[in-house]
Design a protein around this motif. Structure first.
Motif, PDB file in Angstrom:
ATOM      1  N   LEU A   1     115.184 -30.688  -5.951  1.00  0.00           N
ATOM      2  CA  LEU A   1     115.606 -29.429  -5.364  1.00  0.00           C
ATOM      3  C   LEU A   1     116.959 -29.004  -5.909  1.00  0.00           C
ATOM      4  CD1 LEU A   1     114.632 -30.274  -1.704  1.00  0.00           C
ATOM      5  CD2 LEU A   1     113.772 -28.260  -2.917  1.00  0.00           C
ATOM      6  N   SER A   2     117.136 -27.688  -6.111  1.00  0.00           N
ATOM      7  CA  SER A   2     118.465 -27.189  -6.437  1.00  0.00           C
ATOM      8  C   SER A   2     119.361 -27.395  -5.215  1.00  0.00           C
ATOM      9  CB  SER A   2     118.404 -25.710  -6.817  1.00  0.00           C
ATOM     10  OG  SER A   2     117.949 -24.928  -5.726  1.00  0.00           O
ATOM     11  N   PRO A   3     120.684 -27.510  -5.398  1.00  0.00           N
ATOM     12  CA  PRO A   3     121.571 -27.776  -4.257  1.00  0.00           C
ATOM     13  C   PRO A   3     121.416 -26.773  -3.112  1.00  0.00           C
ATOM     14  CG  PRO A   3     122.763 -28.087  -6.307  1.00  0.00           C
ATOM     15  CD  PRO A   3     121.422 -27.520  -6.676  1.00  0.00           C
ATOM     16  N   ASN A   4     121.218 -25.488  -3.435  1.00  0.00           N
ATOM     17  CA  ASN A   4     121.070 -24.499  -2.373  1.00  0.00           C
ATOM     18  C   ASN A   4     119.645 -24.415  -1.834  1.00  0.00           C
ATOM     19  OD1 ASN A   4     119.708 -23.192  -4.422  1.00  0.00           O
ATOM     20  ND2 ASN A   4     121.128 -21.471  -4.585  1.00  0.00           N
ATOM     21  N   GLY A   5     118.723 -25.196  -2.412  1.00  0.00           N
ATOM     22  CA  GLY A   5     117.350 -25.232  -1.929  1.00  0.00           C
ATOM     23  C   GLY A   5     116.487 -24.070  -2.348  1.00  0.00           C
ATOM     24  N   LYS A   6     117.013 -23.145  -3.151  1.00  0.00           N
ATOM     25  CA  LYS A   6     116.247 -21.967  -3.536  1.00  0.00           C
ATOM     26  C   LYS A   6     115.160 -22.289  -4.545  1.00  0.00           C
ATOM     27  CE  LYS A   6     116.819 -17.207  -5.193  1.00  0.00           C
ATOM     28  NZ  LYS A   6     117.784 -16.157  -5.627  1.00  0.00           N
ATOM     29  N   TYR A   7     115.434 -23.256  -5.424  1.00  0.00           N
ATOM     30  CA  TYR A   7     114.491 -23.577  -6.501  1.00  0.00           C
ATOM     31  C   TYR A   7     114.086 -25.049  -6.462  1.00  0.00           C
ATOM     32  CZ  TYR A   7     116.294 -19.151  -8.321  1.00  0.00           C
ATOM     33  OH  TYR A   7     116.664 -17.854  -8.458  1.00  0.00           O
ATOM     34  N   LEU A   8     112.924 -25.292  -7.035  1.00  0.00           N
ATOM     35  CA  LEU A   8     112.373 -26.639  -7.143  1.00  0.00           C
ATOM     36  C   LEU A   8     111.958 -26.869  -8.589  1.00  0.00           C
ATOM     37  CD1 LEU A   8     111.199 -29.268  -5.924  1.00  0.00           C
ATOM     38  CD2 LEU A   8     109.161 -27.960  -5.311  1.00  0.00           C
TER      39      LEU A   8
ATOM     40  N   GLU B   1     110.061 -21.157  -7.015  1.00  0.00           N
ATOM     41  CA  GLU B   1     110.814 -20.849  -5.807  1.00  0.00           C
ATOM     42  C   GLU B   1     110.338 -21.777  -4.700  1.00  0.00           C
ATOM     43  OE1 GLU B   1     109.787 -16.737  -5.428  1.00  0.00           O
ATOM     44  OE2 GLU B   1     111.693 -16.080  -6.319  1.00  0.00           O
ATOM     45  N   THR B   2     111.270 -22.407  -4.018  1.00  0.00           N
ATOM     46  CA  THR B   2     110.893 -23.373  -2.992  1.00  0.00           C
ATOM     47  C   THR B   2     110.083 -22.715  -1.880  1.00  0.00           C
ATOM     48  OG1 THR B   2     112.956 -24.540  -3.482  1.00  0.00           O
ATOM     49  CG2 THR B   2     111.776 -25.200  -1.499  1.00  0.00           C
ATOM     50  N   ASP B   3     110.460 -21.532  -1.497  1.00  0.00           N
ATOM     51  CA  ASP B   3     109.730 -20.803  -0.464  1.00  0.00           C
ATOM     52  C   ASP B   3     108.609 -19.999  -1.124  1.00  0.00           C
ATOM     53  OD1 ASP B   3     108.883 -19.614   1.819  1.00  0.00           O
ATOM     54  OD2 ASP B   3     110.692 -18.430   2.165  1.00  0.00           O
ATOM     55  N   GLY B   4     107.411 -20.536  -1.109  1.00  0.00           N
ATOM     56  CA  GLY B   4     106.253 -19.878  -1.698  1.00  0.00           C
ATOM     57  C   GLY B   4     105.730 -20.527  -2.957  1.00  0.00           C
ATOM     58  N   LEU B   5     106.561 -21.338  -3.619  1.00  0.00           N
ATOM     59  CA  LEU B   5     106.169 -22.092  -4.811  1.00  0.00           C
ATOM     60  C   LEU B   5     105.695 -21.193  -5.954  1.00  0.00           C
ATOM     61  CD1 LEU B   5     104.317 -25.107  -3.130  1.00  0.00           C
ATOM     62  CD2 LEU B   5     106.694 -24.966  -3.869  1.00  0.00           C
ATOM     63  N   ASN B   6     106.294 -20.010  -6.068  1.00  0.00           N
ATOM     64  CA  ASN B   6     105.978 -19.119  -7.180  1.00  0.00           C
ATOM     65  C   ASN B   6     106.797 -19.504  -8.404  1.00  0.00           C
ATOM     66  OD1 ASN B   6     104.211 -17.351  -5.648  1.00  0.00           O
ATOM     67  ND2 ASN B   6     106.066 -16.599  -4.639  1.00  0.00           N
ATOM     68  N   SER B   7     106.137 -19.583  -9.557  1.00  0.00           N
ATOM     69  CA  SER B   7     106.811 -19.994 -10.784  1.00  0.00           C
ATOM     70  C   SER B   7     107.820 -18.933 -11.227  1.00  0.00           C
ATOM     71  CB  SER B   7     105.784 -20.225 -11.895  1.00  0.00           C
ATOM     72  OG  SER B   7     106.427 -20.547 -13.107  1.00  0.00           O
TER      73      SER B   7
ATOM     74  N   TYR C   1     108.948 -31.121   2.054  1.00  0.00           N
ATOM     75  CA  TYR C   1     108.944 -30.930   3.505  1.00  0.00           C
ATOM     76  C   TYR C   1     109.838 -29.755   3.866  1.00  0.00           C
ATOM     77  CZ  TYR C   1     109.778 -31.568   8.468  1.00  0.00           C
ATOM     78  OH  TYR C   1     109.884 -31.358   9.820  1.00  0.00           O
ATOM     79  N   SER C   2     109.324 -28.822   4.650  1.00  0.00           N
ATOM     80  CA  SER C   2     110.066 -27.672   5.159  1.00  0.00           C
ATOM     81  C   SER C   2     110.352 -27.898   6.630  1.00  0.00           C
ATOM     82  CB  SER C   2     109.247 -26.388   4.969  1.00  0.00           C
ATOM     83  OG  SER C   2     109.802 -25.325   5.712  1.00  0.00           O
ATOM     84  N   THR C   3     111.630 -27.880   7.005  1.00  0.00           N
ATOM     85  CA  THR C   3     111.978 -28.084   8.418  1.00  0.00           C
ATOM     86  C   THR C   3     111.562 -26.894   9.272  1.00  0.00           C
ATOM     87  OG1 THR C   3     114.205 -27.184   8.099  1.00  0.00           O
ATOM     88  CG2 THR C   3     113.937 -29.545   7.803  1.00  0.00           C
ATOM     89  N   SER C   4     111.611 -25.693   8.710  1.00  0.00           N
ATOM     90  CA  SER C   4     111.255 -24.504   9.487  1.00  0.00           C
ATOM     91  C   SER C   4     109.759 -24.470   9.806  1.00  0.00           C
ATOM     92  CB  SER C   4     111.670 -23.232   8.742  1.00  0.00           C
ATOM     93  OG  SER C   4     110.996 -23.133   7.498  1.00  0.00           O
ATOM     94  N   LYS C   5     108.944 -24.934   8.865  1.00  0.00           N
ATOM     95  CA  LYS C   5     107.499 -24.964   9.071  1.00  0.00           C
ATOM     96  C   LYS C   5     107.006 -26.295   9.622  1.00  0.00           C
ATOM     97  CE  LYS C   5     106.651 -21.790   5.209  1.00  0.00           C
ATOM     98  NZ  LYS C   5     105.985 -21.627   3.880  1.00  0.00           N
TER      99      LYS C   5
END
Length: 397
Positions: A41-48, A64-70, A386-390
């Motif tokens: 994960l990127s430090p800010n969690g935006k990217y994987l 993108e971590t949220d949605g896993l879009n390339s 793992y997503s804490t929000s979901k």
């Protein structure tokens, strides 16, 4: 990439997620499987960032971590692979380049470091034997070629432009690359017998500083503090006893730690005042100790000995050991430290992956996203987001 799979936690995780501090030290050449995937994960969690192995070739995909879009990635082509990689900043990656030869399917690391943005743009060699080549379309001054191996010491989280590395000079230098077959003579066993020097490396200008110091032993691992100053080093040729040193007044001072020939540091506390290490105790091999580097007090922190490093479960930043893998089928892990968010998280999820080796492998600074790595009896690595929000685990590799 194969289809993503999802599985939902059977029980809710009600953890208080606190921000994590950045890793103080990281190994570079060792510690990854080139023939298997990886995820960070990127430090800010935006990217994987995902290392994908396809038909034996290893490339990097960023989603993108949220949605896993390339959103991008890095592919070095047929004869080169992505080696170990790290997020240098929230948007920039640093990675090793592995090379293949026609006669050898096993890729080898010849010291090169490459950096690129998350989308694959603005990619450049920043260290290595080709770093001095003119960059197409670039007006930058040609950089000097470096015939050596780079090894990451610290990502220097307080500095967006520089990282701290060690540089090990290649014996033979440019002669190794005049004939491609000569490169086959470069072996890890040779590298482990060589001394290194420490430098700052600028990710933007590709400039490497002059040497701070020379290693006190061959095959040295360096430990830097949160201010990125060198504090400790340990190393030695394979088959010899590991020696440890403290960096004082720009010089290395040998430390008298460890009673046996199995001494091996495995973790340093975030403030670098304590160390966890394995060592012989009496006639027993591989006992686990905590050592206060200020008071020189030693405490055994796990009752059983005869331990190997791969049995230990470390925090992501390698500052502590919080669990030990056992041979007990009913209780495969012994939790020895519960006063951390990672240890609590691990204790709640370990039963989900029954029979597998489990690591809490990466997480965002805000604790909203985590990566868990598992390894089964078939030796295959699997990665879950793992997503804490979901409150949801998604298999990503």
């Amino acid at each position: 990439m194969r289809a993503l799979k999802s599985l939902i936690c059977a029980a809710a995780l009600t953890l208080l997620f606190a921000p994590s501090y950045a890793a103080g030290y990281l190994t570079s050449v060792d510690g990854y499987r080139f023939d298997q995937g990886d995820a960070k994960l990127s430090p800010n969690g935006k990217y994987l960032a995902l290392a994908i192995v396809n038909e034996g070739r290893r490339s990097l995909v960023v989603v993108e971590t949220d949605g896993l879009n390339s959103v991008g990635g890095v592919n070095f082509g047929r004869w080169q692979d992505v080696g170990n990689f790290h997020w240098g900043t929230d948007e920039r990656l640093v990675m090793e380049i592995l090379h293949r030869e026609e006669w050898d399917e096993t890729p080898k690391f010849y010291g090169e470091l490459y950096t690129a943005k998350y989308n694959g743009k603005h990619g450049e060699l920043i260290y290595g034997w080709r770093a001095g080549e003119e960059q197409v379309g670039s007006r930058r001054k040609k950089k000097e070629t470096i015939y050596g191996w780079a090894k990451l010491i610290s990502l220097m989280p307080n500095d967006d432009e520089e990282i701290l590395i060690s540089s090990t000079e290649m014996p033979g230098g440019s002669e190794l690359f005049e004939d491609r077959q000569k490169r086959d003579l470069v072996r890890g066993a040779q590298v482990s017998k060589l001394y290194s020097s420490v430098h700052r490396l600028n990710l933007k200008t590709r400039r490497m500083s002059s040497s701070y110091t020379r290693s006190p032993e061959p095959n040295t691992t360096y430990i830097a503090g949160n201010d990125d100053n060198l504090l400790y080093a340990f190393g030695g040729e394979p088959g010899t006893q590991v020696q440890m040193y403290r960096y004082v007044n720009d010089d290395w001072q040998k430390m008298n730690i460890g009673n046996g020939d199995s001494f091996m540091p495995v973790a340093f506390s975030a403030d670098r005042t304590e160390m966890v290490y394995l060592d012989n105790s009496a006639s027993q091999a591989g006992c686990l100790y905590r050592y206060n580097l200020m008071t020189q007090q030693k405490t055994q922190i796990y009752d059983h000995c005869d331990l190997e490093p791969e049995q230990l479960v470390l925090t992501i930043d390698q500052s502590n050991v919080y669990a030990v893998k056992t041979n007990d089928l009913e209780s495969p892990y012994a939790i020895i430290e519960r006063n951390s968010v990672e240890a609590d998280f691990f204790a709640q999820i370990v039963d989900m992956f029954n029979g597998q080796k489990v690591d809490v492998y990466s997480r965002s600074n805000d604790g909203k996203f985590w990566i868990v790595r598992t390894q089964g009896v078939d030796d295959k690595l699997n990665f879950y987001l793992y997503s804490t929000s979901k409150n949801e685990f998604t298999q990503i590799l």
